[in-house]
Motif scaffolding. Sequence first.
Motif, PDB file in Angstrom:
ATOM      1  N   GLU A 109      49.200 -28.568  17.490  1.00 27.19           N
ATOM      2  CA  GLU A 109      48.959 -27.258  16.886  1.00 27.19           C
ATOM      3  C   GLU A 109      49.597 -27.163  15.501  1.00 27.19           C
ATOM      4  OE1 GLU A 109      50.003 -24.241  19.712  1.00 27.19           O
ATOM      5  OE2 GLU A 109      48.488 -24.940  21.139  1.00 27.19           O
ATOM      6  N   LEU A 110      50.754 -27.797  15.320  1.00 21.84           N
ATOM      7  CA  LEU A 110      51.379 -27.824  13.997  1.00 21.84           C
ATOM      8  C   LEU A 110      50.522 -28.600  12.991  1.00 21.84           C
ATOM      9  CD1 LEU A 110      55.104 -28.381  14.975  1.00 21.84           C
ATOM     10  CD2 LEU A 110      54.108 -26.327  13.966  1.00 21.84           C
ATOM     11  N   CYS A 111      49.736 -29.533  13.497  1.00 20.75           N
ATOM     12  CA  CYS A 111      48.826 -30.301  12.637  1.00 20.75           C
ATOM     13  C   CYS A 111      47.486 -29.596  12.458  1.00 20.75           C
ATOM     14  CB  CYS A 111      48.603 -31.691  13.234  1.00 20.75           C
ATOM     15  SG  CYS A 111      50.062 -32.738  13.174  1.00 20.75           S
ATOM     16  N   GLY A 112      47.330 -28.423  13.067  1.00 19.09           N
ATOM     17  CA  GLY A 112      46.100 -27.661  12.912  1.00 19.09           C
ATOM     18  C   GLY A 112      45.050 -27.950  13.970  1.00 19.09           C
ATOM     19  N   LEU A 113      45.409 -28.703  14.994  1.00 16.98           N
ATOM     20  CA  LEU A 113      44.477 -29.046  16.069  1.00 16.98           C
ATOM     21  C   LEU A 113      44.721 -28.108  17.236  1.00 16.98           C
ATOM     22  CD1 LEU A 113      45.079 -32.872  15.781  1.00 16.98           C
ATOM     23  CD2 LEU A 113      43.151 -31.591  14.846  1.00 16.98           C
ATOM     24  N   ARG A 114      43.837 -27.148  17.419  1.00 15.79           N
ATOM     25  CA  ARG A 114      44.071 -26.077  18.390  1.00 15.79           C
ATOM     26  C   ARG A 114      43.470 -26.329  19.765  1.00 15.79           C
ATOM     27  NH1 ARG A 114      47.387 -24.714  15.035  1.00 15.79           N
ATOM     28  NH2 ARG A 114      47.128 -23.109  13.486  1.00 15.79           N
ATOM     29  N   LYS A 115      42.401 -27.095  19.845  1.00 21.34           N
ATOM     30  CA  LYS A 115      41.727 -27.312  21.122  1.00 21.34           C
ATOM     31  C   LYS A 115      42.246 -28.591  21.765  1.00 21.34           C
ATOM     32  CE  LYS A 115      37.602 -24.866  19.759  1.00 21.34           C
ATOM     33  NZ  LYS A 115      36.155 -24.903  19.615  1.00 21.34           N
TER      34      LYS A 115
END
Length: 103
Positions: free
Chosen positions: A76-82
């Motif tokens: 999530e910190l890398c922008g990957l939410r799923k």
Amino acid sequence: MSMRMPSNFGRPGEQESALDLLGHEILAEKAAALGRAGQRVEETLARLRENGGDEHRPQLLRDAAEAVHGYFIQRELCGLRKHDAVIREYNIPNAVLARLGAK
């Protein structure tokens, strides 16, 4: 609060490229941290699968849930939410996901 490069750092173009280099270094560290977290997930899930039937199962489940939780946070910190594809790829057991409140 905004940050500005020191005036003695160089010309404005050089300041921008220095910030760009810092941005690349930050992205590289995020990617490396994500890789380390993924490796920890693999290791804890392998231990769970190998020794999951014995008296150590509760501790192995806790360890795996902690590793998966950390991995999800790093994603999530890398922008990957799923996380659906990751759950399938690592074949994360429902018992681990239940400890995260995911199932």
